[in-house]
Design an enzyme around this catalytic site. Structure first.
Site, PDB file in Angstrom:
ATOM      1  N   ASP A 195      38.720  45.599  44.809  1.00  0.00           N
ATOM      2  CA  ASP A 195      38.533  46.729  45.731  1.00  0.00           C
ATOM      3  C   ASP A 195      39.541  47.831  45.415  1.00  0.00           C
ATOM      4  O   ASP A 195      39.229  49.023  45.488  1.00  0.00           O
ATOM      5  CB  ASP A 195      38.724  46.243  47.176  1.00  0.00           C
ATOM      6  CG  ASP A 195      37.969  47.081  48.192  1.00  0.00           C
ATOM      7  OD1 ASP A 195      37.395  48.111  47.800  1.00  0.00           O
ATOM      8  OD2 ASP A 195      37.961  46.704  49.375  1.00  0.00           O
ATOM      9  N   CYS A 237      37.783  54.759  49.096  1.00  0.00           N
ATOM     10  CA  CYS A 237      36.324  54.636  49.178  1.00  0.00           C
ATOM     11  C   CYS A 237      35.722  55.893  48.569  1.00  0.00           C
ATOM     12  O   CYS A 237      36.030  56.997  49.020  1.00  0.00           O
ATOM     13  CB  CYS A 237      35.866  54.467  50.630  1.00  0.00           C
ATOM     14  SG  CYS A 237      34.064  54.436  50.786  1.00  0.00           S
TER      15      CYS A 237
END
Ligand code: HMG
Ligand code: MG
Length: 302
Positions: free
Chosen positions: A17, A242
Site C-alpha cells: 500500500d 491514495c
C-alpha cells in the site's frame, strides 16, 4: 481497559500500500531489502506485493520478482493482492502464503479502482477464493472507503459494510480488513461501524486498515481496539497515499501504532527500535519521507 486485546497482530502493508503510490521509482532489490528488514524487526505478516494490472499500478509490476527474491522465513506470512484469476495464478506461482481480494463500499471507488461495479467485483472474487482454497492459501477480504469516499462523501451506511463483510466471509475469506482508504473517519464512526458489523460477523474476523489524512488514525485504532479488533494494518514510516484523493496520506505508521500499543501493554512481538531503523532505511536508501511522529521523536532521542 479490560476489553482491550492482550496482543495485536500487525499486518505490515508498507511494501504494497505504501509503495504502490510512490511516483519515484523503488528498485526491486530495495523492495526486497525493505521486506527483509521489516521481518528482521519482528514483523510476522507482510504484504509483499500486488498481482494487479501493471497498467493500473506500475509500481507493483515487479511483485513476482520481489516474491522470488525475498529470503523467506517460516514464521512469516507473505501475502499479495489478487483482484482476479490472472492475479491469483501469479500468486500461486509466487508461493504466496495468503492473498487478498478487494472490493469497495462505494460504486464510484469500485469503478475507479477496479473498473467494475461492487457486484461485479464480488463475482470476480469468487473464482479467486475458490482457486486459493484449492491451493491451501488463505484469503483476506478488503473493503475500501468504509468511512468515506472521494466521490460519495463521508456518510457511508455502516449496514452496507456489514452486508459486504458477511458476503466476503460467506465466500470464504477468513478476515475482513476495513479500509478507511482516504483517512476521513473519526473514532465515534469507527465504534458505530464495528457495532453494526458485529451483528453479522465476529469481531475477531475484522482488521483495521486506517489511513491518517486527518491525523485520526491512532484514535480510530484505539476505538477499534476498544471494540475488540486485534488485527491492525499499518505501514512503516507511514508510507502511502491514495491516487484518487488529492492530499490523502499513507496508512498509519507502524512505529506510531507500536508506541501506542506498548503504552497500553499490548504485545505485538515487534521491536520498535529496529522498526525505527527500517524507517531510516526508507528515508536514506529509498529516499522517501518518514511520516511517523514516533520515529521522528525516537530519532531525536538517539
Ligand atoms: P481492466 O482493465 O478492466 O481488466 O482492469 P482487463 O481484464 O480488461 O485487463 C486489462 C489488461 O490488464 C490486460 O492486459 C490484462 O491482461 C491485464 P492487455 O491485454 O491490455 O495487455 N491484467 C493483468 N495483468 C497482471 N495481473 C493481473 C491482471 N489483470 C488484468 N491480475 C483490473 C481490471 C482489476 C485488473 C484493474 O483495474 C486493476 O489491476 N486494478 C487494481 C488497482 C489496484 O491495485 N489498486 C490498489 C489496491 S486496492 C487499495 O489500495 C485499497 C486497500 O489498501 C484498502 C484501503 O485502503 O481501502 C487494499
Ligand atoms: Mg490502503
Amino acid at each position: 481497559m479490560s476489553s482491550f486485546p492482550a496482543s495485536v497482530r500487525i499486518v505490515e502493508v508498507g511494501a504494497r500500500d505504501g509503495l504502490q503510490n510512490q511516483s519515484s521509482d523503488v528498485s526491486t532489490l530495495h523492495k526486497v531489502a525493505l521486506i527483509e528488514r521489516l521481518c528482521d524487526a519482528g514483523i510476522k505478516h507482510v504484504e509483499a506485493g500486488a498481482f494487479v494490472s501493471p497498467k493500473w499500478v506500475p509500481m507493483m509490476a515487479d511483485s513476482a520478482e520481489v516474491m522470488a527474491l525475498i529470503k523467506r522465513r517460516d514464521d512469516v506470512i507473505y501475502s499479495t493482492l489478487t483482484p482476479n484469476v490472472k492475479g491469483m495464478e501469479a500468486a500461486i506461482q509466487a508461493n504466496a502464503n495468503e492473498i487478498a481480494v478487494f472490493i469497495s463500499a462505494t460504486e464510484s471507488f469500485s469503478q475507479k479502482n477496479t473498473n467494475c461495479s461492487i457486484a461485479e467485483a464480488l463475482v470476480r472474487a469468487e473464482p479467486v477464493v475458490a482457486l486459493a482454497k484449492e491451493n491451501g492459501i488463505r484469503v483476506r477480504g478488503y473493503i475500501s472507503c468504509v468511512l468515506g469516499c472521494p466521490w460519495e462523501g463521508d456518510d457511508i451506511d455502516p449496514s452496507r459494510i456489514a452486508d459486504l463483510t458477511a458476503l466476503l466471509l460467506d465466500m470464504g475469506c477468513f478476515e475482513i480488513s476495513l479500509g478507511d482508504t482516504i483517512g476521513r473517519g473519526t473514532p465515534g464512526k469507527v465504534t458505530r461501524l464495528i457495532n453494526e458489523i458485529s451483528k453479522q460477523a465476529d469481531v475477531s474476523q475484522l482488521a483495521a486498515h486506517f489511513h491518517n489524512t486527518y491525523g485520526q488514525a491512532l484514535a480510530n485504532i484505539y476505538a477499534a481496539l476498544a471494540s475488540g479488533v486485534s488485527v491492525i494494518d499499518s505501514s512503516v514510516a507511514g508510507l502511502g497515499g491514495c491516487p484518487y484523493a488529492k492530499g490523502a496520506t499513507g496508512n498509519v505508521a507502524t512505529e506510531d501504532v507500536l508506541y501506542m500499543l506498548e503504552g497500553l501493554g499490548i504485545e505485538t512481538g515487534i521491536n520498535l527500535d529496529k522498526l525505527v531503523d527500517v524507517a531510516c532505511f526508507v528515508r536514506d536508501t529509498l529516499q522517501l519521507h518518514i511520516d511517523s511522529n514516533a520515529s521522528k521523536a525516537l530519532l531525536n532521542r538517539r
